[in-house]
Motif scaffolding. Structure first.
Motif, PDB file in Angstrom:
ATOM      1  N   ASP A  23       7.939 -15.119 -10.825  1.00 52.35           N
ATOM      2  CA  ASP A  23       6.974 -16.016 -10.651  1.00 52.35           C
ATOM      3  C   ASP A  23       5.533 -15.417 -10.721  1.00 52.35           C
ATOM      4  O   ASP A  23       4.605 -16.167 -10.517  1.00 52.35           O
ATOM      5  CB  ASP A  23       7.162 -16.789  -9.101  1.00 52.35           C
ATOM      6  CG  ASP A  23       8.243 -17.702  -9.029  1.00 52.35           C
ATOM      7  OD1 ASP A  23       8.836 -18.035 -10.088  1.00 52.35           O
ATOM      8  OD2 ASP A  23       8.487 -18.015  -8.105  1.00 52.35           O
ATOM      9  N   GLY A  24       5.498 -14.182 -10.920  1.00 54.24           N
ATOM     10  CA  GLY A  24       4.394 -13.653 -11.132  1.00 54.24           C
ATOM     11  C   GLY A  24       3.748 -12.840 -10.061  1.00 54.24           C
ATOM     12  O   GLY A  24       2.494 -12.118  -9.919  1.00 54.24           O
ATOM     13  N   ASP A  25       4.687 -12.585  -8.964  1.00 53.01           N
ATOM     14  CA  ASP A  25       4.012 -12.188  -7.714  1.00 53.01           C
ATOM     15  C   ASP A  25       3.871 -10.477  -7.653  1.00 53.01           C
ATOM     16  O   ASP A  25       5.067  -9.895  -8.587  1.00 53.01           O
ATOM     17  CB  ASP A  25       4.744 -12.158  -6.480  1.00 53.01           C
ATOM     18  CG  ASP A  25       4.332 -11.976  -5.058  1.00 53.01           C
ATOM     19  OD1 ASP A  25       3.498 -11.535  -5.219  1.00 53.01           O
ATOM     20  OD2 ASP A  25       4.955 -12.544  -4.099  1.00 53.01           O
ATOM     21  N   ASP A  26       2.931  -9.944  -7.497  1.00 57.18           N
ATOM     22  CA  ASP A  26       2.729  -8.587  -7.848  1.00 57.18           C
ATOM     23  C   ASP A  26       3.526  -7.814  -6.558  1.00 57.18           C
ATOM     24  O   ASP A  26       3.193  -7.702  -5.481  1.00 57.18           O
ATOM     25  CB  ASP A  26       1.386  -7.937  -7.665  1.00 57.18           C
ATOM     26  CG  ASP A  26       1.193  -6.507  -7.881  1.00 57.18           C
ATOM     27  OD1 ASP A  26       2.327  -5.750  -8.204  1.00 57.18           O
ATOM     28  OD2 ASP A  26      -0.038  -6.024  -8.200  1.00 57.18           O
ATOM     29  N   LEU A  27       4.919  -7.139  -6.749  1.00 50.77           N
ATOM     30  CA  LEU A  27       5.605  -6.842  -5.704  1.00 50.77           C
ATOM     31  C   LEU A  27       5.104  -5.200  -5.444  1.00 50.77           C
ATOM     32  O   LEU A  27       5.819  -4.518  -4.570  1.00 50.77           O
ATOM     33  CB  LEU A  27       7.006  -6.636  -6.293  1.00 50.77           C
ATOM     34  CG  LEU A  27       7.730  -7.887  -6.355  1.00 50.77           C
ATOM     35  CD1 LEU A  27       9.050  -7.743  -6.561  1.00 50.77           C
ATOM     36  CD2 LEU A  27       7.241  -8.870  -5.217  1.00 50.77           C
ATOM     37  N   THR A  28       4.079  -4.475  -6.357  1.00 53.95           N
ATOM     38  CA  THR A  28       3.743  -3.273  -5.836  1.00 53.95           C
ATOM     39  C   THR A  28       2.477  -3.298  -4.775  1.00 53.95           C
ATOM     40  O   THR A  28       2.091  -2.627  -4.218  1.00 53.95           O
ATOM     41  CB  THR A  28       3.055  -2.440  -7.145  1.00 53.95           C
ATOM     42  OG1 THR A  28       1.860  -3.487  -7.679  1.00 53.95           O
ATOM     43  CG2 THR A  28       4.184  -2.422  -8.189  1.00 53.95           C
ATOM     44  N   GLU A  29       1.960  -4.771  -4.539  1.00 60.14           N
ATOM     45  CA  GLU A  29       1.120  -4.913  -3.453  1.00 60.14           C
ATOM     46  C   GLU A  29       1.846  -5.143  -2.231  1.00 60.14           C
ATOM     47  O   GLU A  29       2.813  -5.747  -2.140  1.00 60.14           O
ATOM     48  CB  GLU A  29       0.251  -6.206  -4.095  1.00 60.14           C
ATOM     49  CG  GLU A  29      -0.886  -5.919  -4.784  1.00 60.14           C
ATOM     50  CD  GLU A  29      -1.576  -4.804  -4.874  1.00 60.14           C
ATOM     51  OE1 GLU A  29      -2.446  -5.055  -3.741  1.00 60.14           O
ATOM     52  OE2 GLU A  29      -2.014  -4.227  -5.636  1.00 60.14           O
ATOM     53  N   ALA A  30       1.249  -4.613  -0.994  1.00 61.73           N
ATOM     54  CA  ALA A  30       1.733  -5.048   0.282  1.00 61.73           C
ATOM     55  C   ALA A  30       1.854  -6.586   0.644  1.00 61.73           C
ATOM     56  O   ALA A  30       0.918  -7.250   0.240  1.00 61.73           O
ATOM     57  CB  ALA A  30       1.032  -4.062   1.249  1.00 61.73           C
ATOM     58  N   HIS A  31       2.835  -7.012   1.257  1.00 60.87           N
ATOM     59  CA  HIS A  31       2.709  -8.269   1.803  1.00 60.87           C
ATOM     60  C   HIS A  31       3.308  -8.312   3.352  1.00 60.87           C
ATOM     61  O   HIS A  31       3.898  -7.245   3.715  1.00 60.87           O
ATOM     62  CB  HIS A  31       4.136  -8.968   1.015  1.00 60.87           C
ATOM     63  CG  HIS A  31       3.638  -9.417  -0.372  1.00 60.87           C
ATOM     64  ND1 HIS A  31       3.430  -8.218  -1.370  1.00 60.87           N
ATOM     65  CD2 HIS A  31       4.105 -10.409  -1.216  1.00 60.87           C
ATOM     66  CE1 HIS A  31       3.479  -8.797  -2.561  1.00 60.87           C
ATOM     67  NE2 HIS A  31       3.952 -10.097  -2.312  1.00 60.87           N
TER      68      HIS A  31
END
Length: 126
Positions: A23-31
């Motif tokens: 979906d384009g979510d950047d999984l290298t960024e903290a959530h």
């Protein structure tokens, strides 16, 4: 994009993370990932909540009146990169804690951080 089954194994967690990536979510960024534990009684939930606070976890505790039976829900908020092995490790830890206090681990979720280039440009200009 081709799915890397080492990064996104073929199970529930891997599938959710893969869908987020697709979906384009950047999984290298903290959530801020929310893990939930459900309890049948307020007393059990309060004891578990106190334990989690002593473990320096950020939590919320509320009564879920919309459930078929009254449930008390603890949500644990963990700020982290959504990485498969870390999520699995935390699930195991929260499952152990839930069992110890008479509750049931109830899964995880997080908000998706997806920006279309056009949306980002508009937001930056605002």
């Amino acid at each position: 994009m081709t799915r890397d089954f080492d990064q996104f194994p073929d199970d529930e967690n891997g599938n959710v993370l893969w869908q987020m990536a697709e979906d384009g979510d950047d999984l290298t960024e903290a959530h801020e990932i929310e893990f939930s534990i459900a309890f049948q009684t307020e007393e059990q939930a309060q004891k578990c909540a106190l334990y989690l606070l002593k473990e320096e976890q950020k939590i919320s505790l509320f009564e879920d009146e919309e459930a078929d039976t009254v449930e008390w829900i603890i949500t644990i908020y963990v700020y982290m990169e959504p990485e498969y092995s870390d999520i699995v490790d935390l699930e195991e830890w929260f499952t152990k804690i839930a069992t110890q206090y008479g509750g049931e681990y109830d899964g995880w979720g997080c908000m998706a951080y997806v920006y279309e280039d056009e949306d980002w440009e508009n937001e930056v200009k605002s």
